[in-house]
Write an enzyme that holds these catalytic residues in place. Structure first.
Site, PDB file in Angstrom:
ATOM      1  N   GLU A 112       0.852  -1.181   0.000  1.00 18.51           N
ATOM      2  CA  GLU A 112       0.000   0.000   0.000  1.00 18.51           C
ATOM      3  C   GLU A 112       0.888   1.231   0.000  1.00 18.51           C
ATOM      4  OE1 GLU A 112      -4.219  -1.250   1.761  1.00 18.51           O
ATOM      5  OE2 GLU A 112      -2.794  -0.745   3.306  1.00 18.51           O
ATOM      6  N   HIS A 226      -8.703  10.407   3.532  1.00 21.65           N
ATOM      7  CA  HIS A 226      -8.348   9.368   2.555  1.00 21.65           C
ATOM      8  C   HIS A 226      -8.665   9.893   1.165  1.00 21.65           C
ATOM      9  CE1 HIS A 226      -7.970   5.531   0.566  1.00 21.65           C
ATOM     10  NE2 HIS A 226      -7.552   4.986   1.689  1.00 21.65           N
ATOM     11  N   ARG A 268      -0.998   9.345   2.017  1.00 19.94           N
ATOM     12  CA  ARG A 268      -2.388   9.718   1.791  1.00 19.94           C
ATOM     13  C   ARG A 268      -2.631  11.219   1.750  1.00 19.94           C
ATOM     14  NH1 ARG A 268      -5.261   5.100   5.540  1.00 19.94           N
ATOM     15  NH2 ARG A 268      -4.809   3.470   4.036  1.00 19.94           N
ATOM     16  N   HIS A 329     -11.080   9.950   7.302  1.00 20.10           N
ATOM     17  CA  HIS A 329     -10.891   8.500   7.393  1.00 20.10           C
ATOM     18  C   HIS A 329     -10.367   8.035   8.740  1.00 20.10           C
ATOM     19  CE1 HIS A 329     -10.259   4.488   5.943  1.00 20.10           C
ATOM     20  NE2 HIS A 329      -8.953   4.542   6.123  1.00 20.10           N
ATOM     21  N   ARG A 364      -0.985   8.725   9.150  1.00 17.88           N
ATOM     22  CA  ARG A 364      -0.832   7.279   9.358  1.00 17.88           C
ATOM     23  C   ARG A 364      -0.354   6.565   8.095  1.00 17.88           C
ATOM     24  NH1 ARG A 364      -4.776   2.669   8.817  1.00 17.88           N
ATOM     25  NH2 ARG A 364      -6.295   4.149   8.052  1.00 17.88           N
TER      26      ARG A 364
HETATM   27  C1  LIG Z   1     -13.483   1.925   5.721  1.00 13.98           C
HETATM   28  C2  LIG Z   1     -12.259   1.723   6.567  1.00 13.98           C
HETATM   29  C3  LIG Z   1     -11.212   0.933   6.113  1.00 13.98           C
HETATM   30  C4  LIG Z   1     -10.070   0.757   6.883  1.00 13.98           C
HETATM   31  N1  LIG Z   1      -9.072  -0.081   6.437  1.00 13.98           N
HETATM   32  C5  LIG Z   1      -8.017  -0.326   7.239  1.00 13.98           C
HETATM   33  C6  LIG Z   1      -7.030  -1.274   6.858  1.00 13.98           C
HETATM   34  O1  LIG Z   1      -7.102  -1.904   5.808  1.00 13.98           O
HETATM   35  N2  LIG Z   1      -5.980  -1.480   7.708  1.00 13.98           N
HETATM   36  C7  LIG Z   1      -5.847  -0.818   8.897  1.00 13.98           C
HETATM   37  O2  LIG Z   1      -4.875  -1.054   9.626  1.00 13.98           O
HETATM   38  N3  LIG Z   1      -6.797   0.056   9.279  1.00 13.98           N
HETATM   39  C8  LIG Z   1      -7.872   0.314   8.495  1.00 13.98           C
HETATM   40  N4  LIG Z   1      -8.821   1.204   8.900  1.00 13.98           N
HETATM   41  C9  LIG Z   1      -8.707   1.807  10.248  1.00 13.98           C
HETATM   42  C10 LIG Z   1      -9.068   0.764  11.298  1.00 13.98           C
HETATM   43  O3  LIG Z   1     -10.113  -0.037  10.811  1.00 13.98           O
HETATM   44  C11 LIG Z   1      -9.498   1.415  12.608  1.00 13.98           C
HETATM   45  O4  LIG Z   1      -8.605   2.414  12.979  1.00 13.98           O
HETATM   46  C12 LIG Z   1      -9.528   0.372  13.723  1.00 13.98           C
HETATM   47  O5  LIG Z   1     -10.322  -0.726  13.320  1.00 13.98           O
HETATM   48  C13 LIG Z   1     -10.089   0.984  14.994  1.00 13.98           C
HETATM   49  O6  LIG Z   1     -10.307  -0.047  15.925  1.00 13.98           O
HETATM   50  P1  LIG Z   1     -10.783   0.312  17.370  1.00 13.98           P
HETATM   51  O7  LIG Z   1     -10.802  -0.947  18.147  1.00 13.98           O
HETATM   52  O8  LIG Z   1      -9.998   1.433  17.919  1.00 13.98           O
HETATM   53  O9  LIG Z   1     -12.269   0.922  17.171  1.00 13.98           O
HETATM   54  P2  LIG Z   1     -13.538   0.416  16.353  1.00 13.98           P
HETATM   55  O10 LIG Z   1     -13.272  -0.836  15.646  1.00 13.98           O
HETATM   56  O11 LIG Z   1     -14.032   1.543  15.556  1.00 13.98           O
HETATM   57  O12 LIG Z   1     -14.584   0.134  17.538  1.00 13.98           O
HETATM   58  C14 LIG Z   1     -15.070   1.186  18.339  1.00 13.98           C
HETATM   59  C15 LIG Z   1     -15.991   0.595  19.401  1.00 13.98           C
HETATM   60  O13 LIG Z   1     -16.288   1.588  20.385  1.00 13.98           O
HETATM   61  C16 LIG Z   1     -17.641   1.488  20.752  1.00 13.98           C
HETATM   62  N5  LIG Z   1     -18.084   2.762  21.332  1.00 13.98           N
HETATM   63  C17 LIG Z   1     -17.793   4.017  20.925  1.00 13.98           C
HETATM   64  N6  LIG Z   1     -18.407   4.909  21.744  1.00 13.98           N
HETATM   65  C18 LIG Z   1     -19.076   4.192  22.677  1.00 13.98           C
HETATM   66  C19 LIG Z   1     -19.926   4.527  23.767  1.00 13.98           C
HETATM   67  N7  LIG Z   1     -20.204   5.798  24.105  1.00 13.98           N
HETATM   68  N8  LIG Z   1     -20.487   3.535  24.492  1.00 13.98           N
HETATM   69  C20 LIG Z   1     -20.243   2.226  24.190  1.00 13.98           C
HETATM   70  N9  LIG Z   1     -19.439   1.852  23.163  1.00 13.98           N
HETATM   71  C21 LIG Z   1     -18.877   2.819  22.422  1.00 13.98           C
HETATM   72  C22 LIG Z   1     -18.342   1.155  19.444  1.00 13.98           C
HETATM   73  O14 LIG Z   1     -19.632   0.633  19.682  1.00 13.98           O
HETATM   74  C23 LIG Z   1     -17.345   0.124  18.876  1.00 13.98           C
HETATM   75  O15 LIG Z   1     -17.633  -1.135  19.425  1.00 13.98           O
HETATM   76  C24 LIG Z   1      -9.972   1.397   8.135  1.00 13.98           C
HETATM   77  C25 LIG Z   1     -11.013   2.202   8.595  1.00 13.98           C
HETATM   78  C26 LIG Z   1     -12.147   2.372   7.827  1.00 13.98           C
HETATM   79  C27 LIG Z   1     -13.256   3.234   8.350  1.00 13.98           C
END
Ligand SMILES: Cc1cc2nc3c(=O)[nH]c(=O)nc-3n(C[C@H](O)[C@H](O)[C@H](O)COP(=O)(O)OP(=O)(O)OC[C@H]3O[C@@H](n4cnc5c(N)ncnc54)[C@H](O)[C@@H]3O)c2cc1C
Length: 435
Positions: A112, A226, A268, A329, A364
């Site tokens: 990438e 993005h 990006r 993004h 990032r």
């Molecule tokens: C379309 C897309 C494609 C991507 N592709 C990639 C990729 O290929 N490779 C890569 O490394 N990264 C990628 N990313 C980034 C990556 O997916 C995210 O940064 C990462 O998954 C975030 O994980 P997380 O556990 O921090 O949060 P998330 O997976 O976003 O989970 C957040 C959690 O917090 C909970 N939450 C939030 N507020 C509250 C509240 N007040 N009360 C209770 N629960 C709450 C939500 O319900 C959820 O369960 C991508 C992102 C997107 C949007």
């Protein structure tokens, strides 16, 4: 109602669930999430997860991460990320994740933007979905981990700069959960933007909590745009991401006159700027991404999810160019944490996109965020595992929440917006205002 647990984790994305799975199985763990367990940015991830190609690749991987981040990164954190990458990918494989492999059985690594070599493991173009499903499946088999879906985290319970629990709302009922350690894994801030690839529910609730309790934040002005989200002017939901890996495999960006205008594999922010410049100059709200040369069979097999999603929106990417434009993004900033994901408040950890380890710097590097979620949530779990036997549940007087959830949520949004703006971040960046 009061409830007592050993560890409370707010968030069911990669960082929340992986943290839970790395906690000792004799600990009583509660994971809560706002919506259903799979409504996360993790589930949406397409491209894959970065991993060092052996110890000899670590210096180059560090340099790629620092260069993309404009050397604003925390170098120690980047060293941890890269050197622990292989072990965490191995753990995911051991948990059952089947990354794509070559005919000889070796892992298939893709490339990438801004990576010097191919170092991204993936499952076709739906790595997030398969990662989430494996973690959810493993969590279901762990008797010590309970999950509350559709449960809203309102605030932490604090006593003398020590976090002793959190206030939740579930089925209109207030639950005061007392925990020996609390982990915020609340994800990013895309829900604050009209124009974002993120789940709409993600509005920086963890950040709002930090602001209210004077917990340190870091790099709050670093918001990633993005360059290639599917252009669809009718949409008021999240934008469909067109993964960087399409450009990684040779996809070309052209303006409406068919001219190339940028090296597609630059970081990006650089590509986003170039796309936006074209949009302005051509007075057309999109540019074209062309992958037709890859051939129909290859595209449908390698990029099956993107192919299907674009088809639903009226574009056959094997025959037509994809209209794309930039969208918010990722959030590089967040709640400041140390190398074990501990915040400036005792017993309170932050992991994943809600945290700021400093690994991303100002921008990032692609596919580093799922990895960050793995590496640093496991570190949080390891520290909790080693310290928790010396901690006791504490209680405190907690007031009843009498405001409707919607009002609380709007107030939080406002607080996060104002904090970002006051630290120089742009919420209505002109990159986003073209729709
Ligand atoms: C379309 C897309 C494609 C991507 N592709 C990639 C990729 O290929 N490779 C890569 O490394 N990264 C990628 N990313 C980034 C990556 O997916 C995210 O940064 C990462 O998954 C975030 O994980 P997380 O556990 O921090 O949060 P998330 O997976 O976003 O989970 C957040 C959690 O917090 C909970 N939450 C939030 N507020 C509250 C509240 N007040 N009360 C209770 N629960 C709450 C939500 O319900 C959820 O369960 C991508 C992102 C997107 C949007």
């Amino acid at each position: 109602m009061n409830k007592f647990v050993d560890v409370l984790i707010v968030g069911s994305g990669v960082s929340g669930l992986y943290c839970a799975l790395n906690l000792r199985s004799d600990l009583n763990v509660l994971v809560v999430c706002k919506d259903k367990i799979s409504c996360t940015n993790t589930y949406l991830a397409q491209g894959g997860i970065s991993v060092a190609r052996g110890i000899e690749d670590i210096p180059l991987y560090i340099e790629d991460t620092l260069k993309a981040g404009k050397y604003k990164n925390d170098v120690e954190a980047v060293k941890v990320l890269t050197s622990e990458s292989m072990d965490n990918i191995k753990q995911l494989i051991d948990m059952g994740l089947k990354f794509d492999r070559n005919d000889d059985g070796s892992l298939n690594f893709t490339k990438e933007g801004a990576h010097s070599i191919n170092r991204i493991v993936h499952t076709k173009d739906n790595t997030g979905e398969s990662t989430a499903n494996i973690l959810i499946d493993n969590v279901k088999h762990r008797e010590n981990i309970a999950v509350y879906e559709y449960t809203y985290f309102i605030d932490i319970i604090e006593r003398e700069n020590e976090c002793i629990g959190a206030i939740l709302i579930k089925d209109d009922e207030q639950i005061n959960v007392y925990a020996k350690s609390v982990v915020l894994a609340t994800g990013g801030i895309g829900g604050l933007f009209n124009n974002s690839t993120n789940q709409r529910i993600l509005k920086g609730d963890g950040i709002a909590t930090a602001v209210k309790h004077n917990i340190e934040l870091k790099d709050i002005n670093y918001i990633q745009i993005h360059p290639t989200a599917f252009y669809d002017k009718e949409i008021d939901d999240k934008r469909l991401l067109i993964s960087e890996s399409l450009r990684g495999e040779g996809g070309k960006l052209t303006n409406i006159s068919g001219e190339r205008f940028v090296n597609e594999l630059l970081p990006r922010d650089v590509v986003s700027e170039a796309v936006y410049k074209q949009i302005k100059e051509t007075q057309t709200p999109y540019v074209n991404l062309d992958i037709r040369f890859l051939g129909r069979e290859y595209i449908i097999n390698r990029f099956s999810s993107i192919y299907e999603e674009c088809l639903k929106r009226g574009t056959d990417i094997t025959r037509e160019c994809i209209k794309v434009s930039p969208a918010q993004h990722f959030f590089m900033g967040g709640i400041k944490v140390d190398l074990n994901s501990l915040t400036s408040m005792k017993k309170l950890y932050a992991v994943g996109e809600s945290s700021c380890t400093g690994i991303h710097g100002a921008n990032r590097l692609a596919s580093n965020s799922l990895l960050e979620g793995l590496v640093f949530s496991r570190r949080a779990a390891n520290l909790i595992n080693s310290e928790i036997d010396n901690i006791e549940n504490k209680v405190s007087v907690v007031k009843n929440i009498d405001k409707p959830l919607e009002k609380l949520s709007r107030e939080n949004e406002e607080l996060v917006r104002n904090t970002i703006k006051s630290m120089g971040g742009k919420l209505d960046d002109e990159l986003l205002s073209h729709r």
